[in-house]
Design an enzyme around this catalytic site. Structure first.
Site, PDB file in Angstrom:
ATOM      1  N   LYS A 297      -7.934   1.806   2.368  1.00 22.41           N
ATOM      2  CA  LYS A 297      -9.441   1.172   1.882  1.00 22.41           C
ATOM      3  C   LYS A 297      -9.673   0.028   2.788  1.00 22.41           C
ATOM      4  O   LYS A 297     -10.897  -0.079   2.605  1.00 22.41           O
ATOM      5  CB  LYS A 297      -9.063   0.760   0.564  1.00 22.41           C
ATOM      6  CG  LYS A 297      -8.781   1.953  -0.680  1.00 22.41           C
ATOM      7  CD  LYS A 297     -10.094   2.770  -0.582  1.00 22.41           C
ATOM      8  CE  LYS A 297      -9.870   4.180  -1.354  1.00 22.41           C
ATOM      9  NZ  LYS A 297      -9.631   5.175  -0.687  1.00 22.41           N
ATOM     10  N   TYR A 385      -8.602   8.382  -3.062  1.00 20.78           N
ATOM     11  CA  TYR A 385      -8.159   8.173  -1.784  1.00 20.78           C
ATOM     12  C   TYR A 385      -9.368   8.786  -0.581  1.00 20.78           C
ATOM     13  O   TYR A 385      -9.543   8.258   0.310  1.00 20.78           O
ATOM     14  CB  TYR A 385      -6.952   9.365  -1.549  1.00 20.78           C
ATOM     15  CG  TYR A 385      -6.338   8.961  -0.178  1.00 20.78           C
ATOM     16  CD1 TYR A 385      -5.158   8.350  -0.420  1.00 20.78           C
ATOM     17  CD2 TYR A 385      -6.662   9.707   0.926  1.00 20.78           C
ATOM     18  CE1 TYR A 385      -4.153   7.928   0.961  1.00 20.78           C
ATOM     19  CE2 TYR A 385      -5.837   9.230   2.239  1.00 20.78           C
ATOM     20  CZ  TYR A 385      -4.615   8.701   2.244  1.00 20.78           C
ATOM     21  OH  TYR A 385      -4.118   8.361   3.153  1.00 20.78           O
TER      22      TYR A 385
END
Length: 392
Positions: A297, A385
């Site tokens: 991330k 994700y």
């Protein structure tokens, strides 16, 4: 020197912001303390979410990414010697991710900035941000052996955790939320074709392991190790042996070995600074938040920040309204905390802590089993994700 937006830091956040502002007709100057070679070769993230890929394309920085990047439509979870694939497009309505290293993103954006954009000064060390609450903030910096001042309408700190921009926030305004983990990642680059065509996230009683790649001929792999580990304390054969143990399956899959060309250790931490705006100074990327790398991330959060800020600056230019600038921090933090939550969940799902008990191990296996058997749980992972919405 004067400009509309002074940007501190020429990582992907600062460079993409400069590109987005250029496309919106807004002047900027980028100050980077390191030289060009360092910026273009420092190894960092390698997974681009769908939204990041789309933004790079729209900004005119996607040609080489589309030619050389590796589209991935899923990941594999590995636990108890079993393998489970998470199908991203099937669970998210078509979204995927791209394996394309941060170094390559920076190279592409630097080339565009030098060809078409405003000034990009390498080896220009920002010393202090002054006048954050005024209408004309300034950045004092050192370049080519002398001090200079960059006068701006806005300053954006894309200068990482150790940068100077955050120091412009009064102590009474800043709130910090953080967690430090008792383990780290030992990462290697190896001249060998990846042993699987998608990323493999492995949970093992001995610790986490990740199989990734940088290209069809270069593998990137990671091992969970204790915090403070010296990478050079691990011999190459020890690394490969441990990777084999943690990736072991009940079928005939095997890990291919090759020459290790680089070793490093990445500490694991979660960090958020609130707010991300003080007066006319804004924070973006690692200057405001850090996530453990398990959820892929970090780079993508930085991209989300600068997209939000570029839209707000363009809106202010077009309408005269500062409304989107005033809500910048709150808008970004909604997405950031979701990413912090997901990264924490992935980290605690797959790593073994030094104080974990057999009960903790069984809970991890139960959580992984739930993902493997429930479409709802699997969809939640796939949606997170591949990327949270850039406007929420």
């Amino acid at each position: 020197m004067r400009t509309t937006v002074g940007i501190i830091g020429a990582g992907p956040a600062g460079l993409l912001l400069a590109r987005l502002l250029h496309n919106a007709g807004i002047d900027s100057v980028v100050l980077e303390s390191r030289d060009r070679s360092y910026v273009e070769h420092r190894q960092r993230a390698g997974i681009l979410e769908q939204g990041t890929v789309d933004v790079l394309r729209a900004a005119g920085a996607g040609e080489r990414m589309d030619r050389e990047g590796l589209r991935h439509d899923g990941i594999e979870l590995r636990f108890a010697k079993q393998r489970h694939r998470v199908d991203f497009p099937g669970l998210t309505g078509g979204r995927s991710v791209m394996v394309y290293a941060q170094t390559e993103v920076c190279k592409d954006l630097i080339a565009l900035q030098l060809k078409e954009g405003g000034p990009l000064l390498f080896e220009a060390e920002a010393l202090e941000v002054e006048g954050a609450a005024s209408g004309r903030p300034r950045v004092r910096f050192r370049h080519e052996g002398r001090e200079d001042v960059l006068e701006c309408e806005y300053v954006v700190g894309c200068d990482g955790f150790w940068g100077v921009a955050r120091k412009a926030f009064p102590a009474g305004l800043s709130r910090v939320f953080e967690r430090t983990y008792p383990y780290a990642w030992l990462g290697i680059l190896a001249d060998v074709a990846p042993s699987h065509d998608e990323l493999v996230y492995a949970r093992h009683d001995r610790g986490f392991a990740l199989l990734s790649m940088r290209s069809p001929s270069v593998s990137r792999l990671y091992l969970q190790v204790p915090a403070g580990t010296d990478a050079e304390a691990w011999r190459d054969e020890e690394i490969w042996d441990e990777l084999e143990r943690r990736f072991e399956t009940d079928d005939d899959w095997r890990l291919e070995r090759g020459p290790i060309t680089q070793k490093s250790v990445t500490p694991m931490r979660s960090y958020v600074h609130e707010p991300m705006r003080h007066g006319r100074v804004f924070l973006a990327g690692d200057a405001a938040h850090i996530v453990p790398p398990t959820g892929a991330k970090g780079l993508n959060l930085a991209v989300g920040d600068v997209i939000t800020l570029a839209r707000a600056l363009a809106h202010e230019k077009e309408t005269g309204s500062p409304g989107l600038l005033e809500t910048y921090s709150a808008t970004c933090l909604r997405r950031i905390w979701q990413a912090e939550r997901f990264s924490y969940d992935m980290t605690t799902l797959l790593h073994t802590g030094p104080d974990d008990t057999p009960f903790d191990a069984r809970l991890q296996l139960a959580r992984l089993g739930r993902i493997a058997s429930s479409r709802a749980a699997e969809t939640d992972l796939a949606e997170a994700y591949t990327g949270f919405p850039l406007d929420a």
